[in-house]
Scaffold this active site. Structure first.
Site, mmCIF file in Angstrom:
data_model
loop_
_atom_site.group_PDB
_atom_site.id
_atom_site.type_symbol
_atom_site.label_atom_id
_atom_site.label_comp_id
_atom_site.label_asym_id
_atom_site.label_seq_id
_atom_site.Cartn_x
_atom_site.Cartn_y
_atom_site.Cartn_z
ATOM 1 N N GLU A 97 -12.258 17.421 -5.989
ATOM 2 C CA GLU A 97 -12.855 16.620 -5.166
ATOM 3 C C GLU A 97 -14.416 16.711 -4.960
ATOM 4 O OE1 GLU A 97 -11.057 16.728 -1.609
ATOM 5 O OE2 GLU A 97 -10.704 19.098 -1.454
ATOM 6 N N HIS A 101 -6.567 -28.411 3.002
ATOM 7 C CA HIS A 101 -7.426 -27.401 2.570
ATOM 8 C C HIS A 101 -7.060 -26.113 3.479
ATOM 9 C CE1 HIS A 101 -11.162 -25.041 3.628
ATOM 10 N NE2 HIS A 101 -11.382 -25.260 2.302
ATOM 11 N N MET A 136 -16.971 -27.074 -4.820
ATOM 12 C CA MET A 136 -17.883 -28.183 -4.832
ATOM 13 C C MET A 136 -16.706 -29.369 -4.785
ATOM 14 S SD MET A 136 -20.368 -29.893 -7.726
ATOM 15 C CE MET A 136 -19.538 -31.474 -7.724
ATOM 16 N N ARG A 171 -15.870 -33.193 -12.034
ATOM 17 C CA ARG A 171 -15.124 -32.057 -11.234
ATOM 18 C C ARG A 171 -15.415 -30.568 -11.764
ATOM 19 N NH1 ARG A 171 -9.041 -33.746 -10.996
ATOM 20 N NH2 ARG A 171 -9.478 -33.269 -8.821
ATOM 21 N N GLY A 185 -12.704 -25.901 -2.643
ATOM 22 C CA GLY A 185 -13.724 -26.212 -1.917
ATOM 23 C C GLY A 185 -15.089 -25.740 -2.539
ATOM 24 N N CYS A 200 -4.543 12.236 -4.503
ATOM 25 C CA CYS A 200 -4.152 12.185 -3.190
ATOM 26 C C CYS A 200 -5.139 11.400 -2.211
ATOM 27 C CB CYS A 200 -3.546 13.421 -2.642
ATOM 28 S SG CYS A 200 -4.680 14.805 -2.652
ATOM 29 N N TYR A 208 0.802 11.496 -11.437
ATOM 30 C CA TYR A 208 1.456 10.556 -10.448
ATOM 31 C C TYR A 208 0.217 10.316 -9.299
ATOM 32 C CZ TYR A 208 0.276 15.001 -7.649
ATOM 33 O OH TYR A 208 -0.355 16.233 -7.281
ATOM 34 N N ARG A 228 -1.447 18.003 4.543
ATOM 35 C CA ARG A 228 -2.567 18.522 4.967
ATOM 36 C C ARG A 228 -2.243 19.361 6.319
ATOM 37 N NH1 ARG A 228 -4.459 12.689 4.278
ATOM 38 N NH2 ARG A 228 -6.352 12.526 3.243
ATOM 39 N N ARG A 260 -1.645 21.806 0.967
ATOM 40 C CA ARG A 260 -2.694 22.028 0.992
ATOM 41 C C ARG A 260 -3.209 23.125 2.076
ATOM 42 N NH1 ARG A 260 -7.183 17.612 1.566
ATOM 43 N NH2 ARG A 260 -6.961 17.907 3.874
ATOM 44 N N ARG A 309 -1.721 -26.896 -12.603
ATOM 45 C CA ARG A 309 -1.942 -25.452 -12.851
ATOM 46 C C ARG A 309 -0.816 -24.523 -12.099
ATOM 47 N NH1 ARG A 309 -6.343 -25.457 -7.871
ATOM 48 N NH2 ARG A 309 -4.439 -25.850 -6.337
ATOM 49 N N LYS A 358 -9.046 -25.737 -14.783
ATOM 50 C CA LYS A 358 -8.594 -27.192 -14.903
ATOM 51 C C LYS A 358 -9.038 -27.679 -16.173
ATOM 52 C CE LYS A 358 -10.125 -29.221 -10.956
ATOM 53 N NZ LYS A 358 -11.033 -29.434 -10.138
ATOM 54 N N GLY A 400 -9.104 14.468 -5.349
ATOM 55 C CA GLY A 400 -9.174 14.086 -3.803
ATOM 56 C C GLY A 400 -10.455 12.922 -3.898
ATOM 57 N N THR A 401 -10.124 11.873 -4.160
ATOM 58 C CA THR A 401 -10.917 10.719 -4.393
ATOM 59 C C THR A 401 -11.749 10.292 -3.195
ATOM 60 O OG1 THR A 401 -9.094 9.216 -4.458
ATOM 61 C CG2 THR A 401 -10.246 9.944 -6.631
ATOM 62 N N ASN A 402 -11.262 10.838 -1.996
ATOM 63 C CA ASN A 402 -11.868 10.302 -0.696
ATOM 64 C C ASN A 402 -13.181 11.142 -0.899
ATOM 65 O OD1 ASN A 402 -9.786 9.208 0.032
ATOM 66 N ND2 ASN A 402 -8.989 10.800 1.342
ATOM 67 N N ASP A 403 -13.053 12.624 -1.019
ATOM 68 C CA ASP A 403 -14.265 13.293 -0.871
ATOM 69 C C ASP A 403 -15.123 13.160 -2.328
ATOM 70 O OD1 ASP A 403 -14.788 15.188 1.291
ATOM 71 O OD2 ASP A 403 -12.891 15.624 0.876
ATOM 72 N N SER A 406 -5.233 17.808 -8.307
ATOM 73 C CA SER A 406 -4.921 16.673 -7.506
ATOM 74 C C SER A 406 -6.390 16.102 -7.126
ATOM 75 C CB SER A 406 -4.238 16.802 -6.369
ATOM 76 O OG SER A 406 -3.945 15.649 -5.512
HETATM 77 C C1 PEP Z 1 -9.662 13.720 -0.546
HETATM 78 O O1 PEP Z 1 -10.739 14.125 -0.333
HETATM 79 O O2 PEP Z 1 -9.371 12.753 -1.242
HETATM 80 C C2 PEP Z 1 -8.396 14.106 0.060
HETATM 81 C C3 PEP Z 1 -7.155 13.726 -0.176
HETATM 82 O O3 PEP Z 1 -8.566 14.896 1.066
HETATM 83 P P1 PEP Z 1 -8.978 14.765 2.610
HETATM 84 O O4 PEP Z 1 -8.905 13.187 2.770
HETATM 85 O O5 PEP Z 1 -8.022 15.525 3.514
HETATM 86 O O6 PEP Z 1 -10.587 15.365 2.695
HETATM 87 MG MG MG Z 2 -10.736 16.034 0.644
#
Ligand code: PEP
Ligand code: MG
Length: 907
Positions: free
Chosen positions: A770, A459, A110, A99, A108, A857, A877, A583, A638, A343, A30, A791-794, A789
């Site tokens: 992973e 609002h 304040m 203000r 909202g 992945c 990728y 998978r 995989r 704004r 502001k 495996g960011t989940n594990d 690759s």
């Molecule tokens: C992971 O672990 O990120 C992955 C892609 O494999 P999954 O989810 O099948 O374990």
């Molecule tokens: Mg995995």
């Protein structure tokens, strides 16, 4: 500049003439924009801004920076000299508004405090100067009310009740029917409330009023509402807010005065035109609060043509200057127009895409800039389904289409119930007469929001649009009775729990559940609607153009996680450039589960070989179909990953079955063997147990069967003149030795298949990264892997030690509430921890093997913020579920533009 500032070297207060729009970090949005408008010589009432830095000092130390008081005095002196009157001066008071204004807009957080400087002493002076006693007492009444509520923390309802009583006693319904005497009595009553509730008198010293209001703004940064909003919007908690002190102008000085809000374009559709609301004889936030019904901005032309024309001129100046949709708050004081705020305005997802392309066409911005103006979350929103136009519906009423989407849920009439019901899994629609900041958690919990009062800038509308939540507001036919938890429309009564459907794109409200159909944007991605068609939907054309820009500049390629031909084909239509994760476990379920059981139960090599031989042709056919669907594009397959017990019956169920059979003396040999196997394979921590590459190493023939199926499928596709690009990926590797063993076996199988089929095969072999150990030894692992690759989940699970299947339900809410993280690390990559491992593993892998291909992945591959991170660490990728591919493509393009490096290295 005051002396003390020079001493400390730090400047905490900026006059509006000193700032500019680039100083948002310091002056808040502001303040920065007020300064920008001042510099543009637009009519901004003079004032100054106390910086976010001062707020941070206050929040850290519990008191204002010592230099602040003198610096404020110096700026106040200058303001008083400029205005020719002193703050709260008895015969002619200078009044100011106080203000809040953080870097990011936080509606909202304040309420504004207006009319600071009024007191028992100066109210008569104001009356005299304005020639209007009623106005002076009304202004004082508002000050005590706003100050009492927001600065002194008195329950606002108490003032409302006193106001209602005053109206009832006089037999009137409108505030404007109260005369000077009534308002004078009301001020007395309000001051009584303040004294009774706070144990202190309403402060009469104008400077004390101002200082207390400033401190209240600082404190409001850590109020519950502000914290909740920040969490929702992912705004960092340590930014602090600036405070704007602005000389007052009055929209409540009679019919030639008023206040309004305006947009340079329609924030719902992006169309250029006159959009906004105006309220005659009203002050400050009356418009936004939706208290009285406003008139459309276009009506101002007949009410006050000169001000209207000037406003149109200013709006054009602002749009050309900001090169974007601006929203504006203005006040007209006795025929003179004042700009109180501008704004770059919030807009719906559809409008964002349209406006971006319109501005390109107008020559105001280039394509790269256009990409910065849209984002993946908006695109995702446009892919939501809509109500089926052909469905039989029961229309309840119609309001203003404030925020698009198709929301269906049970009617609830208060925020508490909305939260409670949604926690138990119900979808709810929050229905209110109007919303205020206290409704925020209910709005978050609801599928959609419906109000019977207020315009596009109420609002409810502003907040819902910000959240991307469906909202219809100002549906005046609906008689909402929150006390009795129902609403009535004509003869129809909707009780709490009845299902309603709300269309935020048309403003229509229906009784019951209306079926939904896919969005035109999805139809476009599916190839069933064409951007080039003569009758092409304007939104589809805009999305098409933005996707084309993104594809042109992005460096990251986008692949899909898909394991059947149907998903693969959809992914391809959506723009996937390959499959990053197939998978294979999904191919072992259903009727094939029995074959897997046989494999697991096999006691002899012969039994095992038979089971594998049965699986082989089925697997091969799966891959043939997949490679055909993805002909010419890489497909990363995989090998089997999950623990084997996932293919076996549930241990409890099976135990009961066996026990019952035994009681009947009806022994089932197979069940007994299965139960033994289930016991043998039972693990306390299956996700850390026998899975991934470990399975391949202990179950002879399993991985080689899969490699054979892949190689034979590829050979078959080649023979059919196809272009299969299979890649084999090994899961859950922790050390290069595991990979080497599997690789040697795989190479042998591939050579055998090549010899047998006469087709030369060159299938890349790589690994998932992973596990932390894999990431830490990535340099070694790259010796045996042609690609990684992530495996960011594990990896998230193992780096944090969070069970990915359990923690989100069990304690993440508490973690999010405590601000330990703003968003689940399973959703957005944890840059500092998991991300650091990805970064170092990528570098170490490439140091060993410069042409190592790198992808991701895990679920993060389709998350906008994470895509930017993966771009930054140089992956080749991202791979995500088919529906998220357009979002990933768009964000990859945005990442290239925003990082300013990728734009020239697209491929
Ligand atoms: C992971 O672990 O990120 C992955 C892609 O494999 P999954 O989810 O099948 O374990
Ligand atoms: Mg995995």
């Amino acid at each position: 500049m005051s002396e003390s500032t020079e001493h400390s070297g730090q400047k905490f207060v900026y006059d509006f003439t000193e700032g500019n729009r680039d100083l948002k970090d310091l002056l808040g949005g502001k303040g920065a924009n007020l300064a920008e408008m001042t510099n543009l010589r637009l009519p901004v009432p003079p004032g100054f801004t106390i910086t976010t830095e001062a707020c941070r000092v206050y929040l850290d130390s519990g008191s204002e920076p010592p230099a602040l008081r003198d610096e404020v005095s110096a700026h106040l002196d200058a303001l008083e000299r400029h205005m020719g009157k002193k703050l709260g001066q008895a015969d002619d008071p200078l009044l100011v508004s106080v203000r809040s204004g953080a870097k990011f807009s936080m509606p909202g957080m304040m309420d504004t405090v207006l009319n600071i400087g009024l007191s028992d002493a100066s109210v008569a002076g104001l009356a005299q100067q304005a020639g209007d006693e009623r106005f002076a007492w009304d202004s004082y009444r508002r000050l005590v009310q706003m100050f009492g509520k927001t600065v002194l923390g008195v329950d606002g309802e108490l003032f409302e009740e006193a106001l209602d009583e005053a109206k009832a006693a006089k037999g009137v319904t409108d505030d404007t029917d109260l005369d000077a005497g009534d308002l004078r009595a009301l001020v007395k009553a309000f001051k009584g409330i303040v004294t009774e509730r706070t144990g202190r008198e309403f402060p009469q010293d104008p400077r004390e009023q101002m200082d207390l209001a400033v401190r209240a703004v600082f404190d409001s940064w850590n109020g519950d509402r502000a914290r909740l909003y920040r969490r929702q919007e992912r705004i960092p908690g340590d930014l602090g807010t600036a405070v704007n002190i602005c000389s007052m102008v009055f929209g409540n000085l009679g019919p030639d005065s008023g206040t309004g809000v305006a947009f340079t374009r329609d924030p719902a559709s992006g169309q250029q035109g006159v959009y906004g609301d105006y309220l005659q004889n009203a002050q400050g936030e009356d418009v936004v609060a939706g208290i009285r019904n406003t008139v459309p901005l276009a009506d101002l032309e007949t009410i006050d043509k000169a001000s209207y024309d000037r406003l149109m001129e200013i709006m054009e100046t602002l749009e050309n200057h900001y090169k974007d949709l601006c929203d504006i708050e203005f006040t007209i004081e006795r025929g003179r127009l004042w700009m109180l705020q501008t704004r770059v305005g919030k807009r719906t997802a559809g409008a964002a895409f349209r406006i971006a392309t319109q501005l390109v066409d107008q020559g105001l911005i280039d394509e790269a800039e256009a990409l910065k103006r849209v984002n993946g979350a908006q695109l995702a929103q446009l892919m939501f389904p809509r109500f089926d136009e052909n469905a039989t519906v029961e229309l309840l009423g119609r309001g203003i289409a404030a925020s698009p989407g198709a929301a269906v849920g049970k009617a609830v009439f208060d925020s508490y119930t909305a939260v409670k019901w949604s926690r138990s899994g119900e979808r709810v629609i929050l229905i209110r007469r109007e919303t205020n900041p206290d409704d925020l958690d209910g709005m978050i919990a609801a599928e959609g929001i419906l109000t019977s009062r207020g315009g596009k800038t109420s609002h409810a509308a502003v907040v819902a649009r910000g959240m991307g939540k469906t909202c219809v507001c100002g549906a005046e036919d609906l008689d909402v009775d929150t006390k009795r938890r129902r609403m009535t429309v004509g003869g129809t009564v909707v009780e709490e729990g009845d299902v309603v459907s709300v269309d935020g794109s048309t403003g229509k409200v229906y009784l019951g559940e209306v079926p939904v159909v896919p969005s035109p944007v999805v139809e476009y991605f599916e190839g069933r609607m064409h951007a080039g068609a003569d009758d092409a939907d304007e939104l589809v054309v805009a999305v098409h153009r933005m996707m084309a820009y993104a594809d042109r500049v992005r460096r990251l390629r986008v692949r899909a996680n898909a394991d059947n031909a149907e998903d693969a084909l959809r992914a391809r239509r959506f723009g996937a450039q390959g499959i990053g994760l197939c998978r294979t476990e999904h191919m072992f379920l259903g009727e094939r589960r029995e074959m897997v059981e046989r494999l697991i139960l096999a006691d002899t090599d012969e039994e095992r070989t038979t089971a594998l031989e049965q699986l082989l042709p089925l697997q091969r056919q799966d891959f043939v179909e997949l490679f055909e669907a993805m002909d010419g594009l890489p497909v990363t397959v995989r090998l089997l990953d999950p623990p084997l017990h996932e293919f076996l019956p549930d241990i409890t169920e099976l135990s009961v079955r066996v026990a019952l059979a035994e009681a009947r003396e009806d022994h089932n040999e197979n069940d007994l063997r299965l139960l033994q196997a289930v016991h043998r394979l039972h693990e306390q921590n299956p996700m850390l147990g026998l899975r991934g590459v470990r399975l391949g190493l202990v179950i002879p023939g399993l991985f080689t069967m899969q490699v054979r199926a892949i190689a034979e499928a590829a050979a078959a596709r080649k023979n059919a003149k196809g272009d299969p690009r299979a890649e084999i990926m090994i899961p859950l590797v922790g050390t290069v030795q595991e990979l080497e063993i599997v690789r040697d076996e795989a190479e042998q199988v591939m050579a055998e298949v090549a010899a047998a089929t006469g087709v030369a095969l060159r299938l890349a072999l790589g690994t998932m990264i992973e596990l932390p150990r894999a990431a830490l030894t990535a340099g070694q692992i790259a010796e045996a892997a042609e690609f990684f690759s992530f495996g960011t989940n594990d990896l998230t699970q193992t780096v944090w030690g969070f069970s990915r299947d359990d923690v989100e339900a069990s304690f993440f809410t508490a973690y999010l509430e405590k601000g330990i993280f703003g968003v689940s690390p399973f959703e957005t990559i944890d840059r500092d921890g998991v991300g650091a491992l990805v970064r170092s593993a990528a570098a170490a892998g490439r140091a060993t093997r410069p042409d190592l291909k790198l992808g991701v992945c895990g679920e993060h591959g389709g998350d906008p913020e994470s895509v930017h991170f993966f771009h930054g660490v140089g992956l080749d990728y991202v791979s995500c579920s088919p529906f998220r591919i357009p979002v990933a493509r768009l964000e990859a393009g945005r990442a290239a533009v925003l990082s300013r490096h990728g734009a020239d290295s697209g491929r």
